[in-house]
Motif scaffolding. Structure first.
Motif, PDB file in Angstrom:
ATOM      1  N   GLU A  46       0.831  -1.210   0.000  1.00  0.00           N
ATOM      2  CA  GLU A  46       0.000   0.000   0.000  1.00  0.00           C
ATOM      3  C   GLU A  46       0.862   1.256   0.000  1.00  0.00           C
ATOM      4  OE1 GLU A  46      -3.964  -1.518   2.379  1.00  0.00           O
ATOM      5  OE2 GLU A  46      -2.111  -1.205   3.531  1.00  0.00           O
ATOM      6  N   VAL A  47       1.973   1.226   0.750  1.00  0.00           N
ATOM      7  CA  VAL A  47       2.873   2.382   0.792  1.00  0.00           C
ATOM      8  C   VAL A  47       3.509   2.601  -0.571  1.00  0.00           C
ATOM      9  CG1 VAL A  47       4.986   3.316   1.800  1.00  0.00           C
ATOM     10  CG2 VAL A  47       3.312   2.175   3.262  1.00  0.00           C
ATOM     11  N   CYS A  48       3.979   1.516  -1.195  1.00  0.00           N
ATOM     12  CA  CYS A  48       4.600   1.629  -2.515  1.00  0.00           C
ATOM     13  C   CYS A  48       3.628   2.212  -3.531  1.00  0.00           C
ATOM     14  CB  CYS A  48       5.121   0.276  -2.985  1.00  0.00           C
ATOM     15  SG  CYS A  48       6.575  -0.290  -2.088  1.00  0.00           S
ATOM     16  N   LEU A  49       2.382   1.764  -3.507  1.00  0.00           N
ATOM     17  CA  LEU A  49       1.381   2.294  -4.423  1.00  0.00           C
ATOM     18  C   LEU A  49       1.070   3.758  -4.124  1.00  0.00           C
ATOM     19  CD1 LEU A  49      -1.081  -0.738  -4.646  1.00  0.00           C
ATOM     20  CD2 LEU A  49       0.422   0.126  -6.457  1.00  0.00           C
ATOM     21  N   ILE A  53       6.537   4.225  -5.546  1.00  0.00           N
ATOM     22  CA  ILE A  53       7.930   3.828  -5.419  1.00  0.00           C
ATOM     23  C   ILE A  53       8.044   2.315  -5.462  1.00  0.00           C
ATOM     24  CG2 ILE A  53       8.647   5.881  -4.115  1.00  0.00           C
ATOM     25  CD1 ILE A  53       8.446   4.185  -1.553  1.00  0.00           C
ATOM     26  N   THR A  54       9.271   1.828  -5.599  1.00  0.00           N
ATOM     27  CA  THR A  54       9.511   0.382  -5.605  1.00  0.00           C
ATOM     28  C   THR A  54       9.725  -0.111  -4.177  1.00  0.00           C
ATOM     29  OG1 THR A  54      11.889   0.624  -5.824  1.00  0.00           O
ATOM     30  CG2 THR A  54      10.600   0.532  -7.874  1.00  0.00           C
ATOM     31  N   LYS A  55       9.701  -1.437  -4.013  1.00  0.00           N
ATOM     32  CA  LYS A  55       9.978  -2.035  -2.698  1.00  0.00           C
ATOM     33  C   LYS A  55      11.391  -1.688  -2.249  1.00  0.00           C
ATOM     34  CE  LYS A  55       7.266  -6.142  -3.594  1.00  0.00           C
ATOM     35  NZ  LYS A  55       7.295  -7.603  -3.601  1.00  0.00           N
ATOM     36  N   ARG A  56      12.320  -1.645  -3.196  1.00  0.00           N
ATOM     37  CA  ARG A  56      13.714  -1.342  -2.858  1.00  0.00           C
ATOM     38  C   ARG A  56      13.854   0.092  -2.341  1.00  0.00           C
ATOM     39  NH1 ARG A  56      17.209  -1.943  -0.052  1.00  0.00           N
ATOM     40  NH2 ARG A  56      19.283  -1.309  -0.579  1.00  0.00           N
ATOM     41  N   THR A  57      13.139   1.030  -2.954  1.00  0.00           N
ATOM     42  CA  THR A  57      13.177   2.416  -2.483  1.00  0.00           C
ATOM     43  C   THR A  57      12.584   2.513  -1.085  1.00  0.00           C
ATOM     44  OG1 THR A  57      12.997   3.216  -4.750  1.00  0.00           O
ATOM     45  CG2 THR A  57      12.468   4.789  -3.016  1.00  0.00           C
ATOM     46  N   TYR A  78       3.179   0.714   8.372  1.00  0.00           N
ATOM     47  CA  TYR A  78       3.534   2.126   8.371  1.00  0.00           C
ATOM     48  C   TYR A  78       2.285   2.942   8.659  1.00  0.00           C
ATOM     49  CZ  TYR A  78       7.188  -0.080   5.622  1.00  0.00           C
ATOM     50  OH  TYR A  78       8.180  -0.909   5.186  1.00  0.00           O
ATOM     51  N   LYS A  79       2.450   3.997   9.452  1.00  0.00           N
ATOM     52  CA  LYS A  79       1.328   4.886   9.717  1.00  0.00           C
ATOM     53  C   LYS A  79       1.059   5.721   8.475  1.00  0.00           C
ATOM     54  CE  LYS A  79       2.018   5.657  14.656  1.00  0.00           C
ATOM     55  NZ  LYS A  79       2.278   6.714  15.650  1.00  0.00           N
ATOM     56  N   ARG A  80      -0.223   5.833   8.143  1.00  0.00           N
ATOM     57  CA  ARG A  80      -0.587   6.648   6.982  1.00  0.00           C
ATOM     58  C   ARG A  80      -0.104   8.089   7.169  1.00  0.00           C
ATOM     59  NH1 ARG A  80      -4.007   7.167   2.617  1.00  0.00           N
ATOM     60  NH2 ARG A  80      -4.997   5.158   2.784  1.00  0.00           N
ATOM     61  N   SER A  81      -0.177   8.601   8.377  1.00  0.00           N
ATOM     62  CA  SER A  81       0.242   9.986   8.628  1.00  0.00           C
ATOM     63  C   SER A  81       1.741  10.167   8.381  1.00  0.00           C
ATOM     64  CB  SER A  81      -0.112  10.399  10.059  1.00  0.00           C
ATOM     65  OG  SER A  81       0.529   9.553  10.998  1.00  0.00           O
ATOM     66  N   ASP A  82       2.563   9.139   8.704  1.00  0.00           N
ATOM     67  CA  ASP A  82       4.001   9.220   8.432  1.00  0.00           C
ATOM     68  C   ASP A  82       4.284   9.217   6.936  1.00  0.00           C
ATOM     69  OD1 ASP A  82       4.613   9.305  11.128  1.00  0.00           O
ATOM     70  OD2 ASP A  82       4.968   7.135  11.283  1.00  0.00           O
ATOM     71  N   VAL A  83       3.559   8.380   6.202  1.00  0.00           N
ATOM     72  CA  VAL A  83       3.730   8.325   4.749  1.00  0.00           C
ATOM     73  C   VAL A  83       3.314   9.657   4.138  1.00  0.00           C
ATOM     74  CG1 VAL A  83       2.966   7.178   2.629  1.00  0.00           C
ATOM     75  CG2 VAL A  83       3.406   5.828   4.688  1.00  0.00           C
ATOM     76  N   GLN A  84       2.186  10.185   4.601  1.00  0.00           N
ATOM     77  CA  GLN A  84       1.690  11.463   4.094  1.00  0.00           C
ATOM     78  C   GLN A  84       2.677  12.583   4.390  1.00  0.00           C
ATOM     79  OE1 GLN A  84      -1.235  11.282   2.376  1.00  0.00           O
ATOM     80  NE2 GLN A  84      -0.746  13.320   1.657  1.00  0.00           N
ATOM     81  N   ALA A  85       3.267  12.575   5.587  1.00  0.00           N
ATOM     82  CA  ALA A  85       4.236  13.613   5.951  1.00  0.00           C
ATOM     83  C   ALA A  85       5.467  13.546   5.048  1.00  0.00           C
ATOM     84  CB  ALA A  85       4.642  13.450   7.415  1.00  0.00           C
ATOM     85  N   LEU A  86       5.916  12.349   4.728  1.00  0.00           N
ATOM     86  CA  LEU A  86       7.070  12.195   3.839  1.00  0.00           C
ATOM     87  C   LEU A  86       6.738  12.685   2.436  1.00  0.00           C
ATOM     88  CD1 LEU A  86       9.992  11.201   3.683  1.00  0.00           C
ATOM     89  CD2 LEU A  86       9.103   8.953   3.067  1.00  0.00           C
ATOM     90  N   LEU A  87       5.535  12.404   1.985  1.00  0.00           N
ATOM     91  CA  LEU A  87       5.114  12.897   0.674  1.00  0.00           C
ATOM     92  C   LEU A  87       5.045  14.421   0.648  1.00  0.00           C
ATOM     93  CD1 LEU A  87       2.299  10.367  -0.310  1.00  0.00           C
ATOM     94  CD2 LEU A  87       4.434  10.758  -1.535  1.00  0.00           C
ATOM     95  N   GLU A  88       4.487  15.007   1.699  1.00  0.00           N
ATOM     96  CA  GLU A  88       4.344  16.456   1.762  1.00  0.00           C
ATOM     97  C   GLU A  88       5.685  17.162   1.908  1.00  0.00           C
ATOM     98  OE1 GLU A  88       1.531  17.107   4.890  1.00  0.00           O
ATOM     99  OE2 GLU A  88      -0.135  16.292   3.708  1.00  0.00           O
ATOM    100  N   TYR A  93      12.938  10.975  -4.272  1.00  0.00           N
ATOM    101  CA  TYR A  93      12.832   9.528  -4.198  1.00  0.00           C
ATOM    102  C   TYR A  93      14.155   8.811  -4.370  1.00  0.00           C
ATOM    103  CZ  TYR A  93       7.869  10.347  -4.391  1.00  0.00           C
ATOM    104  OH  TYR A  93       6.607  10.773  -4.110  1.00  0.00           O
ATOM    105  N   ASN A  94      15.087   9.353  -5.120  1.00  0.00           N
ATOM    106  CA  ASN A  94      16.322   8.650  -5.411  1.00  0.00           C
ATOM    107  C   ASN A  94      17.539   9.428  -4.945  1.00  0.00           C
ATOM    108  OD1 ASN A  94      15.076   6.444  -6.698  1.00  0.00           O
ATOM    109  ND2 ASN A  94      14.742   7.700  -8.506  1.00  0.00           N
ATOM    110  N   THR A  95      17.471  10.047  -3.789  1.00  0.00           N
ATOM    111  CA  THR A  95      18.586  10.832  -3.300  1.00  0.00           C
ATOM    112  C   THR A  95      19.669   9.921  -2.729  1.00  0.00           C
ATOM    113  OG1 THR A  95      17.094  12.627  -2.727  1.00  0.00           O
ATOM    114  CG2 THR A  95      19.263  12.653  -1.706  1.00  0.00           C
ATOM    115  N   ALA A  96      20.902  10.140  -3.182  1.00  0.00           N
ATOM    116  CA  ALA A  96      22.042   9.377  -2.682  1.00  0.00           C
ATOM    117  C   ALA A  96      22.538  10.022  -1.406  1.00  0.00           C
ATOM    118  CB  ALA A  96      23.131   9.347  -3.757  1.00  0.00           C
TER     119      ALA A  96
END
Length: 103
Positions: A46-49, A53-57, A78-88, A93-96
């Motif tokens: 659900e988080v990946c969708l 992002i991919t499972k590896r990311t 994963y908490k939906r609020s944590d995922v939402q905060a990361l999105l906001e 997505y691909n930062t080294a």
């Protein structure tokens, strides 16, 4: 059909033990119900969708501590609020490690 006869006192004892077990179960789940009621939990798919992002990311986010998670029965949630905060936050997505974006 098989008929089994037991003493009434034995039956009453079994009923009392079942009632006590039911009460213990209710008390145990009562403590954790508010945790799940106030927050929606997502699995890795659900988080990946949601984040596209991919499972590896997702694994990289976990390893770097960017996305907190809880483990239950060998499965991460994963908490939906944590995922939402990361999105906001607009996390690239691909930062080294050096801060540059891999392309």
């Amino acid at each position: 059909m098989e008929v089994i006869a037991i003493q009434k006192s034995t039956l009453e004892g079994m009923k009392n033990e079942l009632k006590a077990l039911l009460e213990l179960t209710k008390n145990a789940t009562k403590r954790y119900t508010p945790i799940f009621a106030e927050e929606q939990w997502l699995d890795h798919q659900e988080v990946c969708l949601m984040m596209n992002i991919t499972k590896r990311t997702l694994q990289t986010y976990k390893n770097k501590g960017l996305l907190p998670y809880s483990r239950l029965n060998r499965k991460n949630y994963y908490k939906r609020s944590d995922v939402q905060a990361l999105l906001e936050a607009g996390q690239p997505y691909n930062t080294a490690d050096n801060g540059f974006i891999d392309e």
